[in-house]
Design an enzyme around this catalytic site. Structure first.
Site, PDB file in Angstrom:
ATOM      1  NE  ARG A  50       5.710   0.223  -5.928  1.00 23.16           N
ATOM      2  CZ  ARG A  50       6.457   1.283  -5.630  1.00 23.16           C
ATOM      3  NH1 ARG A  50       6.558   2.283  -6.503  1.00 23.16           N
ATOM      4  NH2 ARG A  50       7.112   1.348  -4.489  1.00 23.16           N
ATOM      5  CB  SER A  88       6.068  -2.071  -0.298  1.00 17.77           C
ATOM      6  OG  SER A  88       6.975  -1.059   0.037  1.00 17.77           O
ATOM      7  CD  GLU A 121       4.710  -2.817  -4.609  1.00 15.68           C
ATOM      8  OE1 GLU A 121       4.616  -2.057  -3.625  1.00 15.68           O
ATOM      9  OE2 GLU A 121       5.750  -2.949  -5.260  1.00 15.68           O
TER      10      GLU A 121
END
Ligand code: EPU
Length: 338
Positions: free
Chosen positions: A164, A237, A333
């Site tokens: 990520r 998420s 995130e």
């Protein structure tokens, strides 16, 4: 190019937060960008580049310019019997690109079906799902610097990809606007079927794994596990899965033998944040208009009319609960915009 003033961002962030931007600019070409970068106000003004707004949380109105790419299109750069190289406009909807690859028999990105966002943000965020990260297929990323107007092509190595993460998320590179992304895909069958959910799907269905059926499987799994943003605002998420030293994972595994662990090549171990949050009893938990999704604890949802601040307060509560129970920190995130 379209320039709008005092613009509501409600339909430009998947949480559905009703924040305002002073300016909202959609550009359609590199030439449009060149015009923008010559403008002094644009150079000095606070700016935020968004895609589909699927990984953002607006904590307040945005005073500055919100930019959105409308550069689309796919160009074939090179092709052999085994591989194809494509240049794709950063403003193309990511899943339209995956659909195009599936229809044309190009292998690689099918496990990333239905991920919200644009092609440009896929390369910035290094999107990943079902055992695949997009970096594997990226050969270069084309950019234009928003102050100097210079164009720069980043090789895959220069993108510094990790889970990520890419160099474009670092403050020093914040002024590079991604215009196009080059991908190398396989024309020879090559499927990634190791992820538990996919294995289970093909064990339960009487279907042979093919490019098309894997895309279909991923779509079905995602639709089952993740809420539809049209119905329940969310950003997929909310937290990243924490990566911890092996000793920490061993300690936790002794106490919780059923805890999922994903050992990484560098010896560290990735834990499942969803599992940790679920174990804290927070699946389906509600704090006013913000909540933890009832089917996947890693997803925070807007039950209707929540402010960004309310979602962030719930996130802090979740982080604290995981820290107290497991002594592990989970980090968003989702990017906070204030
Ligand atoms: N789990 C629970 N309870 C929950 C959620 C998960 O026990 O409420 C357990 C699952 O049973 C499984 C493990 O945790 O054993 C991992 O769950 P899952 O396979 O659903 O994946 P994840 O780690 O929660 C990650 C990505 C997703 C991606 C899926 C599938 C991150 C932060 N998230 O989720 O990406 O779709 O794997 O590959 O890495 C996103 O980034 O927005 C996203 C949706």
């Amino acid at each position: 190019m379209k320039i709008e003033k005092d613009f509501s961002l409600k339909h430009h962030n998947t949480f559905g937060i009703d924040a305002q931007a002073d300016w909202f600019v959609t550009y359609d070409s590199v030439d449009d960008l060149r015009i923008l970068v010559r403008d002094e106000y644009f150079q000095e003004c606070r700016y935020l580049h968004i895609g589909e707004g699927s990984n953002l949380l607006f904590l307040a109105n945005f005073h500055g310019i919100v930019l959105r790419s409308g550069i689309t299109g796919i160009e074939v750069l090179r092709e052999s019997a085994e591989e194809i190289e494509l240049r794709v406009g950063a403003g193309m909807i990511w899943d339209d690109f995956v659909a195009y690859c599936t229809e044309h028999g190009y292998y690689g990105v099918e496990n990333l079906s239905l991920i919200p966002g644009q092609v440009g943000s896929s390369a910035i965020q290094n999107i990943g799902a079902y055992g695949v990260e997009v970096e594997r297929f990226i050969t270069s990323v084309h950019t234009l610097h928003r102050r100097s107007g210079q164009e720069r092509c980043f090789s895959r190595g220069e993108c510094a990809y990790a889970y990520r993460h890419s160099t474009f998320k670092e403050a020093e590179q914040a002024d590079y606007i991604v215009t196009h992304v080059d991908f190398r895909l396989s024309k020879v069958e090559h499927l990634a079927l190791d992820y538990a959910d996919l294995k289970r799907y093909f064990a339960e269905h009487d279907t042979k794994p093919t490019l098309t059926s894997v895309r279909q499987a991923v779509i079905e799994i995602r639709q089952r596990k993740l809420p539809d943003t049209q119905i329940l605002g969310n950003a997929g998420s909310y937290f990243m899965n924490p990566i911890v030293p092996a000793q920490v994972a061993d300690r936790l595994r002794q106490a919780y033998p059923q805890m999922p662990v994903y050992p990484l090549e560098d010896g560290r171990v990735k834990l499942a944040a969803g599992w940790l949050i679920d174990q804290c009893g927070l699946k389906g938990y509600r704090m006013g208009r913000a909540g933890v999704y009832e089917h996947q604890a890693l997803v925070l949802v807007n039950h209707g009319g929540a402010t960004g601040q309310e979602i962030a307060t719930l996130a802090e509560y979740v982080q604290q609960a995981v820290l107290e129970r497991f002594a592990v920190e989970v980090y968003p995130e989702v990017k906070y915009i204030s």
